[in-house]
Design a protein around this motif. Structure first.
Motif, short mmCIF file in Angstrom:
data_model
loop_
_atom_site.label_atom_id
_atom_site.label_comp_id
_atom_site.label_asym_id
_atom_site.label_seq_id
_atom_site.Cartn_x
_atom_site.Cartn_y
_atom_site.Cartn_z
N UNK A 1 0.83 -1.20 0.00
CA UNK A 1 0.00 0.00 0.00
C UNK A 1 0.87 1.26 0.00
N UNK A 2 0.49 2.19 -0.82
CA UNK A 2 1.16 3.49 -0.87
C UNK A 2 0.83 4.29 0.39
N UNK A 3 1.57 5.37 0.66
CA UNK A 3 1.27 6.19 1.85
C UNK A 3 -0.18 6.66 1.92
N UNK A 4 -0.82 6.86 0.76
CA UNK A 4 -2.22 7.30 0.77
C UNK A 4 -3.20 6.14 0.89
N UNK A 5 -2.68 4.90 1.05
CA UNK A 5 -3.54 3.74 1.22
C UNK A 5 -3.92 3.04 -0.06
N UNK A 6 -3.54 3.58 -1.20
CA UNK A 6 -3.90 2.93 -2.47
C UNK A 6 -3.09 1.65 -2.65
N UNK A 7 -3.69 0.62 -3.23
CA UNK A 7 -3.02 -0.67 -3.37
C UNK A 7 -1.99 -0.66 -4.50
N UNK A 8 -0.94 -1.44 -4.32
CA UNK A 8 0.07 -1.64 -5.35
C UNK A 8 0.31 -3.14 -5.50
N UNK A 9 0.23 -3.61 -6.73
CA UNK A 9 0.35 -5.04 -7.01
C UNK A 9 1.66 -5.34 -7.73
N UNK A 10 2.29 -6.45 -7.34
CA UNK A 10 3.47 -6.96 -8.04
C UNK A 10 3.31 -8.47 -8.21
N UNK A 11 3.39 -8.93 -9.45
CA UNK A 11 3.27 -10.36 -9.70
C UNK A 11 4.63 -11.02 -9.43
#
Length: 389
Positions: free
Chosen positions: A93-103
């Motif tokens: 999760x980014x500092x603003x709470x948005x999700x980040x995906x990595x396969x």
């Protein structure tokens, strides 16, 4: 005060092609700092929504979750009901709470369970094997290694229950689900498919939980032994710290919306839990005579559950008709509210609590359900007599 359960993945086994209306979770209010879904919960709980994707980024058909240190999660992605479409993802999760995906790995065949082993490594189940990988490596895909291959289920596909699930026992052994290749072990005309001894022809290598002994240093015995059998599809498995192994049994597919009940089973070595012969505590299934079913000789379930078809986790019940030492495990699993039975839920993953407000054990409910089954059978006989008259 509401206890928050965060729904990190809302699209459990839902095809990306499904309509937005079918796939969207409605939200209203706050649940632990996340939007609160309108899913009915057990008293004192709410279900918060962390992420709901559209297939453009992240998993297509998420199944399993494992929390990592630092707030990240590992997520298994079925990808589709075909071999080679699955993946393992890392969610941060980014500092603003948005999700980040990595396969981290792809080209897998229906990956499902992800768990940390007794050696601290990460393990994942595929349709045909158990593998390990290092999510912190520079190239996690290069660290994928088969731990147990050629699972019995692999030789029987296309299979009705292809997903593999597992838990680690207290001695480090792997307990691995091998699903049944059919619904009721009957042919197209509804006749039992049997061996020379009269047993279900599918039950020799399937419909069981197998035990693979731990050899140390991330190695397990390739050849497993049968831990428990008569289990149609043990996707929901959990081991409590007391040592109790609990299993959620998705029951067979009949035309009645509330019958047969799904089951909560307390597994013991050598136990047989009824598939494909018996359901609803002691009722022979259509196609199997009482003499062949021998329901009185099967292990009785700890209790019924209104669990959704294909539930991916062991969120099953509050208390059960189980040994007193096992009740903390049952209490720990109390999460979701009563829902409809099995596939009549329209894909929602809900499970029923089986305790009253006094925490009475399920034995009372079991007796009522057994009586209800007897009354149904009696009404059916009376209806048949009336039609004949």
């Amino acid at each position: 005060m509401l206890r928050a359960l965060l729904l990190i993945l809302a699209l459990i086994a839902t095809p990306v092609g499904a309509s937005a209306a079918q796939r969207a979770y409605a939200t209203q209010g706050d649940c632990g700092g996340r939007p609160m879904t309108t899913v009915r919960m057990a008293p004192g709980y709410c279900l918060g929504l962390v992420w709901q994707g559209d297939g453009a980024d992240g998993p297509r058909m998420p199944r399993g979750l494992l929390a990592l240190s630092g707030g990240d999660w590992l997520v298994t992605d079925l990808g589709g009901w075909q071999a080679g479409r699955g993946s393992v993802w890392r969610l941060s999760f980014a500092p603003d709470g948005s999700p980040r995906w990595r396969r981290l790995a792809q080209g897998l065949s229906m990956p499902h369970t992800v768990a940390r082993g007794p050696d601290g490594r990460i393990y994942v189940s595929e349709m045909n094997r158990i593998l390990t990988l290092d999510p912190d490596a520079a190239d996690p895909a290069a660290t994928v290694r088969t731990v147990i291959g050629d699972l019995p289920d692999n030789r029987l596909h296309d299979n009705r229950h292809p997903l593999s699930s597992f838990v680690f026992d207290d001695d480090g052994a792997l307990l691995v689900n091998v699903g049944a290749p059919s619904d009721r072990c009957v042919d197209d005309r509804g006749r039992p498919r049997t061996t020379a001894s009269g047993a279900c022809a599918d039950s020799a290598e399937t419909a069981q939980v197998r035990r693979h002994a731990y050899l140390g240093n991330g190695r397990w015995a390739e050849a497993g032994t049968v831990f428990a059998s008569g289990l149609r599809n043990s996707i929901a498995l959990v081991r409590h710290s007391s040592g109790t192994i609990l299993q959620g049994e998705n029951s067979v597919d009949l035309t009645t919306p509330d019958h047969p009940y799904d089951e909560i089973n307390v597994l013991r070595p050598g136990g047989h839990y009824g598939w494909p012969y018996c359901v609803d505590l002691a009722t022979p299934l259509p196609g199997w005579s009482a003499a062949r079913a021998r329901c009185g000789q099967r292990d009785r379930p700890a209790g019924p559950a209104a669990a959704a078809r294909g539930a991916a986790g062991p969120d099953l019940l509050r208390r059960g008709d189980v040994p007193r030492t096992a009740r903390p495990a049952a209490d720990e699993l109390a999460r979701l509210s009563p829902g409809c039975r099995s596939d009549r839920c329209g894909g929602n993953r809900r499970a029923g609590s089986a305790a009253d407000r006094h925490g009475r054990a399920l034995r009372h409910l079991s007796a009522r359900l057994a009586a209800l089954s007897r009354r149904r059978a009696q009404r059916a006989r009376q209806g048949a007599d009336a039609r004949l008259g």
